[in-house]
Design an enzyme around this catalytic site. Structure first.
Site, PDB file in Angstrom:
ATOM      1  CG  HIS A  29      -1.846   1.079   1.373  1.00 59.21           C
ATOM      2  ND1 HIS A  29      -1.799   1.990   2.405  1.00 59.21           N
ATOM      3  CD2 HIS A  29      -2.889   1.434   0.597  1.00 59.21           C
ATOM      4  CE1 HIS A  29      -2.788   2.857   2.267  1.00 59.21           C
ATOM      5  NE2 HIS A  29      -3.463   2.545   1.176  1.00 59.21           N
ATOM      6  CG  HIS A  71      -3.316   8.632  -0.730  1.00 60.12           C
ATOM      7  ND1 HIS A  71      -4.203   9.360   0.024  1.00 60.12           N
ATOM      8  CD2 HIS A  71      -3.868   7.417  -0.922  1.00 60.12           C
ATOM      9  CE1 HIS A  71      -5.250   8.593   0.299  1.00 60.12           C
ATOM     10  NE2 HIS A  71      -5.074   7.418  -0.257  1.00 60.12           N
TER      11      HIS A  71
HETATM   12 CA    CA Z   1      -5.031   3.871  -3.254  1.00 60.77          CA
END
Ligand code: CA
Length: 340
Positions: A29, A71
């Site tokens: 992630h 992000h």
């Molecule tokens: Ca994402």
């Protein structure tokens, strides 16, 4: 020996809906974001070295329409933009990647995620940003794909990519069609079909349908779910969690990316985890399930330990892959449990 054979059979049964038979997928992630500031190339290199199957890219556009890996549409919580370009602040007090050219974006120093109001780190025990080197920079999508493919070649181990189109509706309202710009870049680097090591993801259901039906994306596609019942862009996650909604979704998508709370919860301290019906319903619709996010330093409410969270996600809920900030811990758990 006997135990490992049994465990292997157990996992092969669970991963029938994914392309890989090696066990549930470990998706880094934002890279190894538990250890290195998110989306920097060092974070991707570390996740690759720790054994991630896929490395995630969140994608937004610059003012000159270059896809970059960040992000958020905002820059003020991961960089020094407020110091370097104070005049770019919008009326809402935020700084947007879309308001800077790539050349300007490249002047920013990226650091560990922090609260823009207090200046304090979001995760207190992670990378110390007072030591962030000036080489921590925003990468273009192309730079990151080149870097990952370089690592794939030099290590002999292929890590896939897991790009997310961020806020396509907002980008279009601002005059930029992000999906149309990103797809050719992916194709140029060999990510175009379901045989390629790539999952494309998006939160907006209308865009997931558009990617498949209008823009010609032929690779694997994941519908992300937020924690809300319904989003402003029209994505109705209550409907998309129903048998009818999942069946409709399966006509365009290969899987779902729900928050962990839609999969498993702990009703009270000391209670056993409670698994929702979403995984079974998604599997019945032949959709893979890749929830987000395993965080050692941010456990779900009443979840007793990171180990218990792994057991609940992989063994009790039976997910096909998972987003983790701590690639090494998740890979080690799967190895210890016969799934690697
Ligand atoms: Ca994402």
């Amino acid at each position: 020996m006997k135990t490992s054979v049994l465990l292997a059979a157990f996992w092969l049964g669970l991963v029938a809906h994914t392309a890989s038979a090696a066990g549930p997928l470990v998706i880094a992630h934002r890279g190894a974001s538990g250890y290195v500031p998110e989306h920097t190339l060092p974070a991707k290199a570390y996740a690759h070295a720790l054994g991630a199957d896929y490395l995630e890219q969140d994608i937004v556009l610059t003012r000159d329409d270059v896809p970059v890996v960040l992000h958020d549409i905002y820059l003020d919580t991961v960089s020094d933009v407020a110091v370097r370009f104070p005049d770019r602040k919008r009326a809402d007090g935020r700084f947007y990647a879309l308001d800077l050219s790539l050349a300007e974006l490249k002047q920013l120093r990226v650091r560990e995620r922090f609260n823009a109001k207090t200046g304090l780190p979001v995760y207190a025990l992670r990378y110390d940003s007072t030591n962030a080197p000036s080489t921590f920079a925003v990468s273009t999508l192309e730079e990151e794909l080149q870097f990952i493919q370089g690592l794939n070649r030099s290590t002999g181990r292929v890590a896939g990519i897991y790009p997310e189109i961020k806020q396509p509706k907002w980008h279009r309202e601002q005059g930029h069609d992000i999906s149309k710009i990103v797809l050719p870049v992916l194709a140029r680097y060999g990510y175009a079909t379901k045989a390629d090591a790539c999952f494309l993801q998006c939160f907006e259901y209308s865009e997931v349908k558009r990617l498949r039906n209008e823009l010609g994306w032929k690779g694997r596609l994941i519908q992300l779910y937020s924690t809300k019942a319904k989003e402003e862009d029209g994505s109705d996650f209550t409907y998309l969690s129903s048998p009818a909604g999942l069946k409709e979704l399966a006509a365009v998508a290969d899987g779902i990316g729900p928050p962990l709370g839609r999969i498993v919860t702990w009703p009270a301290a000391g209670a056993a985890p409670k698994v929702t019906e979403l995984v079974a319903l998604a599997h019945a619709a032949k959709l893979a399930v890749h929830p987000y996010t395993l965080r050692r330093d941010e456990l779900p409410k009443n979840c007793p330990s990171f180990e218990a969270l792994h057991v609940a996600a992989f063994r009790t809920a039976g997910v096909d892959g998972i987003f983790t900030d701590f690639t090494d811990v998740t890979v080690a758990w799967l190895k210890a449990n016969g799934a690697r």
